[in-house]
Scaffold this motif. Structure first.
Motif, PDB file in Angstrom:
ATOM      1  N   GLN A 216       0.835  -1.259  -0.130  1.00 40.72           N
ATOM      2  CA  GLN A 216       0.024   0.026   0.176  1.00 40.72           C
ATOM      3  C   GLN A 216       0.874   1.283  -0.150  1.00 40.72           C
ATOM      4  OE1 GLN A 216      -3.296   0.139  -0.576  1.00 40.72           O
ATOM      5  NE2 GLN A 216      -3.506  -2.069  -0.813  1.00 40.72           N
ATOM      6  N   LYS A 217       2.094   1.185   0.656  1.00 39.16           N
ATOM      7  CA  LYS A 217       3.010   2.377   0.590  1.00 39.16           C
ATOM      8  C   LYS A 217       3.587   2.714  -0.615  1.00 39.16           C
ATOM      9  CE  LYS A 217       7.167   4.067   2.994  1.00 39.16           C
ATOM     10  NZ  LYS A 217       8.209   3.726   3.979  1.00 39.16           N
ATOM     11  N   LEU A 222       4.738  -0.781  -8.032  1.00 42.09           N
ATOM     12  CA  LEU A 222       4.503  -1.986  -7.948  1.00 42.09           C
ATOM     13  C   LEU A 222       3.606  -2.266  -9.344  1.00 42.09           C
ATOM     14  CD1 LEU A 222       4.134  -2.954  -4.443  1.00 42.09           C
ATOM     15  CD2 LEU A 222       5.841  -3.611  -5.877  1.00 42.09           C
ATOM     16  N   PRO A 223       3.779  -3.471  -9.701  1.00 46.76           N
ATOM     17  CA  PRO A 223       2.965  -3.749 -11.093  1.00 46.76           C
ATOM     18  C   PRO A 223       1.597  -3.754 -10.810  1.00 46.76           C
ATOM     19  CG  PRO A 223       4.649  -5.234 -10.670  1.00 46.76           C
ATOM     20  CD  PRO A 223       4.435  -4.580  -9.450  1.00 46.76           C
ATOM     21  N   PRO A 224       0.738  -2.926 -11.709  1.00 49.44           N
ATOM     22  CA  PRO A 224      -0.464  -2.899 -11.440  1.00 49.44           C
ATOM     23  C   PRO A 224      -1.460  -4.147 -11.334  1.00 49.44           C
ATOM     24  CG  PRO A 224       0.083  -1.314 -12.937  1.00 49.44           C
ATOM     25  CD  PRO A 224       1.311  -2.211 -12.891  1.00 49.44           C
ATOM     26  N   GLU A 225      -0.982  -5.107 -12.163  1.00 49.07           N
ATOM     27  CA  GLU A 225      -1.792  -6.370 -12.318  1.00 49.07           C
ATOM     28  C   GLU A 225      -1.619  -6.941 -11.009  1.00 49.07           C
ATOM     29  OE1 GLU A 225      -3.607  -7.841 -14.448  1.00 49.07           O
ATOM     30  OE2 GLU A 225      -3.398  -5.840 -15.316  1.00 49.07           O
ATOM     31  N   ALA A 226      -0.455  -6.765 -10.432  1.00 48.07           N
ATOM     32  CA  ALA A 226      -0.392  -7.664  -9.079  1.00 48.07           C
ATOM     33  C   ALA A 226      -1.040  -6.964  -7.881  1.00 48.07           C
ATOM     34  CB  ALA A 226       1.171  -7.475  -8.338  1.00 48.07           C
ATOM     35  N   MET A 227      -1.331  -5.522  -7.923  1.00 45.77           N
ATOM     36  CA  MET A 227      -2.138  -4.651  -7.106  1.00 45.77           C
ATOM     37  C   MET A 227      -3.422  -4.832  -7.281  1.00 45.77           C
ATOM     38  SD  MET A 227       0.302  -3.463  -5.153  1.00 45.77           S
ATOM     39  CE  MET A 227      -0.900  -2.323  -4.062  1.00 45.77           C
ATOM     40  N   PHE A 257       5.094 -10.266  -6.150  1.00 43.76           N
ATOM     41  CA  PHE A 257       5.156  -8.886  -6.979  1.00 43.76           C
ATOM     42  C   PHE A 257       5.981  -9.176  -8.313  1.00 43.76           C
ATOM     43  CE2 PHE A 257       4.290  -7.103  -2.919  1.00 43.76           C
ATOM     44  CZ  PHE A 257       3.120  -6.694  -2.947  1.00 43.76           C
ATOM     45  N   GLY A 258       6.890 -10.169  -8.377  1.00 41.83           N
ATOM     46  CA  GLY A 258       7.624 -10.755  -9.505  1.00 41.83           C
ATOM     47  C   GLY A 258       9.040  -9.893  -9.308  1.00 41.83           C
ATOM     48  N   PRO A 259       9.857  -9.908 -10.151  1.00 43.42           N
ATOM     49  CA  PRO A 259      11.270  -9.409  -9.785  1.00 43.42           C
ATOM     50  C   PRO A 259      11.246  -8.001  -9.465  1.00 43.42           C
ATOM     51  CG  PRO A 259      11.034 -10.528 -12.074  1.00 43.42           C
ATOM     52  CD  PRO A 259       9.932 -10.484 -11.516  1.00 43.42           C
ATOM     53  N   LEU A 260      12.448  -7.865  -8.350  1.00 47.48           N
ATOM     54  CA  LEU A 260      12.534  -6.569  -7.834  1.00 47.48           C
ATOM     55  C   LEU A 260      14.111  -6.346  -7.402  1.00 47.48           C
ATOM     56  CD1 LEU A 260       9.625  -6.202  -5.047  1.00 47.48           C
ATOM     57  CD2 LEU A 260       9.860  -4.884  -7.139  1.00 47.48           C
ATOM     58  N   VAL A 266      10.889  -0.925  -1.989  1.00 48.49           N
ATOM     59  CA  VAL A 266      10.024  -1.943  -1.642  1.00 48.49           C
ATOM     60  C   VAL A 266      10.552  -3.018  -0.594  1.00 48.49           C
ATOM     61  CG1 VAL A 266       8.158  -3.477  -2.471  1.00 48.49           C
ATOM     62  CG2 VAL A 266       8.468  -1.574  -3.537  1.00 48.49           C
ATOM     63  N   VAL A 267      11.735  -3.560  -1.297  1.00 48.35           N
ATOM     64  CA  VAL A 267      12.405  -4.774  -0.588  1.00 48.35           C
ATOM     65  C   VAL A 267      12.971  -4.126   0.651  1.00 48.35           C
ATOM     66  CG1 VAL A 267      14.571  -6.224  -0.501  1.00 48.35           C
ATOM     67  CG2 VAL A 267      13.086  -5.911  -2.654  1.00 48.35           C
TER      68      VAL A 267
END
Length: 348
Positions: A216-217, A222-227, A257-260, A266-267
């Motif tokens: 949320q922060k 982050l990828p829109p599809e994941a959110m 979320f996929g690769p970061l 975020v990490v």
């Protein structure tokens, strides 16, 4: 958080040290006398520092290990005697499949006080080499030798470890098992007579809460599809039966979320969140019963339409096609009306 702070790690010193030979049978068991780590202290301190994060435990009532360590803490002259008791108990708890190795016991000091390290090193056969002058070609000739009992830097050689700090009100225990990071060997727990501070259900719930808060922060990053279906992703992950590796907890985040990038904010915030929760280094198996199954599905559109759909409804009643941007509802309509807002003052 880590068991030892950066300040503690920098000030860590060995006060007393000993190791005994342990194995699956009495024929391997051998008690040795205490030794001065001396110039080898940096090597041993390096191994202690490598297990600074792990699963958190607490002693059960009247745990013998705690009593023995407390006696050493009160009277250093009892170190040899109590170390032999600890090694005897540890060796007796071994199963038939355990490997021969060394059981090391260290009394340590640092800025925040005294602590103990109990380490099990498995023997690793290594081939040493040298060379001697005098080969037929005039070039040096290699020579080899086998060494069976060794302390090596290989992290996998240090199979089991416990860092223990005794306190007046509460003790702190950090346990690492390289072979079973999520669920340390039962005999190691029985030797310590300790239990985990948090259940795997609690750890599962906490890592999901931390992940949701971080998402949320940083939702703009982050990828829109994941959110779009974050809750569903988190729930599915909790039901997977997978595990979290405390030394690579960011892999859990990337599975959502996929690769970061490792330097991603975020990490960074995810690791900070785990640290605040006291979960740094915790390894565990995700528990299906930790999270209740969702009862409703929420759908929102760009025009402000919001739907709450009971999860149990089939696609013949409600069909959501995100690719086409369509929501098709085939059901009896029981309400078709406007919302009136009577709380505000009317305009003249």
């Amino acid at each position: 958080m880590s068991f030892l702070s950066d300040t503690d790690l920098e000030s860590l010193r060995i006060e007393q040290s000993v190791f005994h030979i342990v194995g699956p049978g009495e024929e391997y068991f051998q008690l040795l006398t205490a030794f001065d780590a001396g110039r080898h202290a940096p090597f041993f301190l390096g191994r202690v520092k490598s297990v600074n994060g792990g699963n958190r435990y607490e002693f059960l009532q009247d745990a013998p290990v705690r009593k023995q360590l407390a006696r050493i803490s009160r009277d250093k002259t009892t170190f040899q005697e109590e170390s032999e008791k600890l090694a005897t108990a540890f060796n007796g708890a071994h199963g038939g499949s355990t490997a021969v190795g060394a059981f090391l016991i260290f009394v340590l000091s640092c800025t925040s006080g005294r602590l103990f390290a109990l380490l099990k090193f498995e023997d690793e056969k290594v081939l040493s080499y040298d060379y001697e002058v005098g080969g037929r070609s005039g070039k040096p000739k290699p020579t080899f030798g086998e060494i069976e009992r060794t302390f090596v830097q290989n992290r996998n050689a240090l199979q089991k470890a416990a860092l223990i700090r005794l306190g007046k009100e509460r003790d702190e225990i950090c346990v690492v098992d390289r072979q079973n990071p999520q669920r340390p060997a039962a005999y190691f727990e029985q030797f310590l007579l300790a239990r985990r501070q948090r259940t795997e259900e609690e750890l599962t719930k906490t890592i999901i809460d931390v992940t949701r808060n971080v998402a949320q922060k940083h939702k703009a990053m982050l990828p829109p599809e994941a959110m779009k279906n974050l809750a569903q992703r988190l729930y599915d992950a909790s039901q997977s039966g997978g595990s979290v590796d405390g030394e690579n907890a960011e892999n859990w985040l990337k599975s959502i979320f996929g690769p970061l990038p490792d330097d991603s904010p975020v990490v960074k915030d995810f690791k900070a969140g785990l640290k605040r929760e006291g979960m740094t280094g915790e390894s565990f198996v995700l528990q299906k019963n930790a999270i209740q199954a969702p009862k409703n599905r929420r759908v929102e559109t760009a025009s402000g339409i919001k739907l709450t759909i009971p999860v149990g409804l089939t696609s013949s009643v409600v069909l959501v096609n995100r690719d086409k941007g369509e929501i098709i509802i085939k059901d009896q309509i029981t309400l078709d009306d406007y919302e009136l807002n009577t709380s505000g003052r009317s305009r003249s």
